[in-house]
Design an enzyme around this catalytic site. Structure first.
Site, PDB file in Angstrom:
ATOM      1  N   VAL A 132       5.268  -2.466  -3.508  1.00  0.00           N
ATOM      2  CA  VAL A 132       6.654  -2.853  -3.242  1.00  0.00           C
ATOM      3  C   VAL A 132       7.299  -1.629  -2.614  1.00  0.00           C
ATOM      4  O   VAL A 132       7.576  -0.654  -3.304  1.00  0.00           O
ATOM      5  CB  VAL A 132       7.395  -3.260  -4.530  1.00  0.00           C
ATOM      6  CG1 VAL A 132       8.868  -3.529  -4.240  1.00  0.00           C
ATOM      7  CG2 VAL A 132       6.745  -4.497  -5.135  1.00  0.00           C
ATOM      8  N   PRO A 133       7.478  -1.675  -1.306  1.00  0.00           N
ATOM      9  CA  PRO A 133       7.694  -0.436  -0.540  1.00  0.00           C
ATOM     10  C   PRO A 133       9.087   0.154  -0.664  1.00  0.00           C
ATOM     11  O   PRO A 133       9.859   0.171   0.287  1.00  0.00           O
ATOM     12  CB  PRO A 133       7.400  -0.866   0.895  1.00  0.00           C
ATOM     13  CG  PRO A 133       7.745  -2.321   0.922  1.00  0.00           C
ATOM     14  CD  PRO A 133       7.467  -2.863  -0.456  1.00  0.00           C
ATOM     15  N   CYS A 134       9.394   0.669  -1.828  1.00  0.00           N
ATOM     16  CA  CYS A 134      10.696   1.289  -2.019  1.00  0.00           C
ATOM     17  C   CYS A 134      10.813   2.559  -1.182  1.00  0.00           C
ATOM     18  O   CYS A 134      11.914   3.030  -0.930  1.00  0.00           O
ATOM     19  CB  CYS A 134      10.919   1.618  -3.487  1.00  0.00           C
ATOM     20  SG  CYS A 134       9.516   2.380  -4.289  1.00  0.00           S
ATOM     21  N   HIS A 135       9.669   3.098  -0.723  1.00  0.00           N
ATOM     22  CA  HIS A 135       9.732   4.323   0.071  1.00  0.00           C
ATOM     23  C   HIS A 135      10.260   4.052   1.474  1.00  0.00           C
ATOM     24  O   HIS A 135      10.584   4.978   2.189  1.00  0.00           O
ATOM     25  CB  HIS A 135       8.347   4.962   0.148  1.00  0.00           C
ATOM     26  CG  HIS A 135       7.304   4.074   0.761  1.00  0.00           C
ATOM     27  ND1 HIS A 135       6.685   3.065   0.050  1.00  0.00           N
ATOM     28  CD2 HIS A 135       6.806   4.015   2.007  1.00  0.00           C
ATOM     29  CE1 HIS A 135       5.830   2.448   0.848  1.00  0.00           C
ATOM     30  NE2 HIS A 135       5.884   2.990   2.051  1.00  0.00           N
TER      31      HIS A 135
END
Length: 165
Positions: A132-135
């Site tokens: 889950v690409p919070c970056h």
DNA sequence: TCCGTATTGAACT
DNA sequence: AGTTCAATACGGA
């Protein structure tokens, strides 16, 4: 009666991540930490074949993202959080590799344009970073923002996708 | 109820 | 280009 949780390593070129699976799917991923491996190293649990399958899928997906590519397949996710957080996490998953959005854009995407700071909070609470690409969420002015796993990881993940700060 | 937060944009030096 | 500040939604204690 507690439902079983399976903890398994995810070995990648970037280090050994740790995944935790519930019976419903991938529940958590932890970054490699320098001193690891004493506790929880060996769990004498029998791993059901379904979980092993999820584990393989997870490891492949993780490696894909670390290589800057969109994974062909994701494991089912079992994310524990409030409705608001799940909405944010859903919105995050729509950001493709090599792309970024601001906290404000995420807030608008979930129909709460003023909840920008709350979006930041939800990102920090994301139990499954990288997948889950919070970056891929930056501050509005192009600055890096924060990252629960440490800003070095955020910069590294972005660099792997060809994003320059 | 109070406090902190991975924000934002405007108004100031 | 840097600093301050209020507005703001949410979640944990």
């Amino acid at each position: 009666m507690k439902t079983p949780v399976y903890e398994m390593p995810l070995v990648t070129s970037a280090g050994k991540f740790t995944a935790r699976f519930s019976e419903r799917g991938l529940a958590e991923i932890n970054f490699p930490s320098a001193r690891r491996h004493a506790a929880g190293a060996s769990e004498f649990k029998i791993i059901p074949s379904g979980i092993r399958q999820w584990h393989r899928t997870t490891e492949m997906a993780l490696k894909s993202i670390l290589a800057g590519r969109e994974p062909k397949k994701f494991p089912p996710l079992d994310l524990a959080g409030t409705e608001f957080q799940k909405k944010v996490w859903r919105a995050l998953r729509k950001i493709g590799p090599g792309r970024t959005k601001s906290y404000g854009e995420i807030a608008r995407a979930i129909g709460k344009p003023k909840a920008v700071r709350a979006v930041g909070g939800a990102c920090g609470a994301n139990p499954v970073p990288v997948l889950v690409p919070c970056h891929r969420v930056l501050a509005a002015n192009g600055k890096i923002g924060g990252f629960s796993g440490g800003l070095d990881w955020k910069r590294d993940l972005l660099a792997r996708e060809g994003i320059k700060i």
